[in-house]
Scaffold this motif. Structure first.
Motif, short mmCIF file in Angstrom:
data_model
loop_
_atom_site.label_atom_id
_atom_site.label_comp_id
_atom_site.label_asym_id
_atom_site.label_seq_id
_atom_site.Cartn_x
_atom_site.Cartn_y
_atom_site.Cartn_z
N THR A 285 -11.63 0.37 -6.82
CA THR A 285 -10.84 0.99 -7.88
C THR A 285 -10.48 2.40 -7.45
N CYS A 286 -9.20 2.63 -7.23
CA CYS A 286 -8.74 3.96 -6.83
C CYS A 286 -8.38 4.77 -8.07
N LEU A 287 -8.28 6.09 -7.91
CA LEU A 287 -7.95 6.99 -9.03
C LEU A 287 -6.78 7.88 -8.63
N PRO A 288 -5.55 7.38 -8.75
CA PRO A 288 -4.40 8.15 -8.31
C PRO A 288 -4.19 9.45 -9.07
N GLN A 289 -4.72 9.55 -10.30
CA GLN A 289 -4.50 10.75 -11.11
C GLN A 289 -5.50 11.86 -10.83
#
Length: 436
Positions: A285-289
């Motif tokens: 799970t990536c967190l682009p923000q």
């Protein structure tokens, strides 16, 4: 439109230890109200789908009952929502939230962790994310230290109060699990699972014995049949290799994130780590923000999503911090996360949206949603006619959970009365583009 306001929350029974499960108290009256709500039939008219069709969609029993061409579904007595001008999509889900720390960035003095304050923050955060379109939220909750299990109980209470509006589930996040200092953390982790935490988490990077931390988490997860969702920066290829080797046989699965450190590794090393994660079935799970406060900030680079996807790793995108120490201006908006993956991460718009909808739901163990009969009625209508426009200008939204409208956001753009505005026929709220 008959469903002009979000309806009141109501409870619904859940079975098993899957996402949203747990051992919280059941409320027979609330369950009856939820059943009555899900039995209501709703007709969505004039909705545009991503393949360019304009359709009517009938919902009932919490599911999509029928999809037909506009005007083809007779429903004289049904509640109706006119979705003319809207694109209808599977609803997003939020796989990486922190409800216990959300909305604390602007407070004065130390953050309060009294049960009432944590429940208020978790509830408000979940409702903000629901307004953005996320009908399911996985909240990572810290346990141990001076606060013990208080934050977990508070977020579980928020979950119960939100039934019928959104599905809020919890990840128990201990700080330490090994050695003498980790004994209390391990005892609290067991208690958190008994209380109703449906996912086991933590930050192996912060434990003096990261491998021992992983072993403890995976053993407890296997014992209770829980999924695992771990915080890691992902900058240690040896640690990732050990995780992949240890996690390969665990069901219902292992997720890690935000893994921004993978972007700082040499390309060949990152490729090898991605191949190992893919072979073990470990999701990311990536967190682009932006990062969350659970890890020490080591840089704000997002995980290498294209590299991971090319290796076969299933990648979801989450929001991370929502106006807390990890990101004081975090929005918690899944469509912004998708926008960033499309604008900066090299994904096509449809792929970027899938990362916050289908991929996020799959990472959370939730059933698939398609705009077809028989699938869950977890839907988001956004003003616009194609995915790229929706990610660019996602202002007006209608959110549907279990077959009923639960949130609505309306934005109106107006221009001053001038000859130029009249001559150009400037739109009040976005201009439709021709074609699919």
């Amino acid at each position: 439109m008959s469903d002009s306001q979000p309806q009141q929350p109501s409870s619904s029974p859940r079975k098993g230890r899957g996402e949203g499960g747990g051992h919280g108290p059941q409320h027979p009256t609330g369950n009856a109200n939820a059943a009555a709500a899900e039995s209501t039939t709703l007709l969505l008219t004039g909705a545009r789908l991503t393949d360019g069709r304009t359709v009517d969609v009938r919902l009932g029993g919490g599911r999509i009952q029928a999809v037909g061409t506009a005007g083809s579904l007779p429903a004289p007595a049904l509640s109706r929502v006119d979705l003319g001008g809207y694109l209808l999509l599977p609803a997003p889900a939020e796989p990486h939230a922190h409800g216990d720390t959300a909305l604390t960035a602007d407070g004065e003095g130390p953050v309060s962790y009294t049960p009432d304050e944590v429940q208020r923050r978790a509830t408000e955060a979940a409702l903000l994310q629901l307004g953005h379109g996320a009908t399911a939220v996985r909240s990572h909750v810290r346990i141990g230290d001076v606060h013990g299990l208080g934050p977990m109980e508070a977020v579980l209470q928020a979950r119960r109060s939100l039934r019928g509006l959104t599905d809020l589930t919890t990840v128990a996040v201990p700080r330490l699990l090994t050695g003498v200092a980790g004994a209390d953390g391990f005892a609290m982790l067991r208690d958190a699972v008994k209380m109703g935490a449906s996912v086991i988490g933590g930050c192996p990077d912060l434990d003096p014995d990261p491998t021992g931390f992983l072993e403890t988490v995976l053993e407890l997860a296997a014992e209770h049949g829980c999924p695992v969702d771990l915080h890691t920066d992902g900058d240690d290829p040896g640690r990732l290799a050990r995780l992949a080797a240890m996690a390969g046989g665990l069901r219902p699965g292992v997720t890690i994130g935000p893994c921004g450190g993978l972007s700082r590794l040499p390309l060949d090393v990152a490729h090898r780590a991605a191949d190992q994660l893919a072979a073990a079935g470990v999701r990311v799970t990536c967190l682009p923000q932006g990062d969350c406060a659970a890890l020490e900030r080591r840089g704000l680079r997002t995980a290498p999503v294209r590299l991971l996807r090319a290796a076969g790793v299933r990648v979801a995108a989450g929001s991370g911090a929502l106006r807390d120490a990890g990101n004081p201006v975090g929005r918690g908006d899944p469509l912004e996360a998708a926008f960033l993956l499309a604008s900066q991460g090299g994904l096509r718009a449809a792929e970027a949206y899938a990362s916050v909808s289908g991929e996020a739901r799959e990472a959370m163990g939730l059933p698939e949603v398609r705009l077809e009969a028989g699938f869950p009625a977890e839907l988001l209508a956004v003003r616009g006619d194609r995915i790229s426009g929706v990610l660019s200008l996602a202002y007006s939204r209608i959110v549907i959970h279990r077959g009923r409208v639960v949130a609505r956001t309306s934005a109106v753009r107006e221009y001053c009365d001038s000859a130029v505005a009249v001559a150009l026929d400037l739109p009040r709220q976005g201009r439709a583009e021709p074609g699919p």
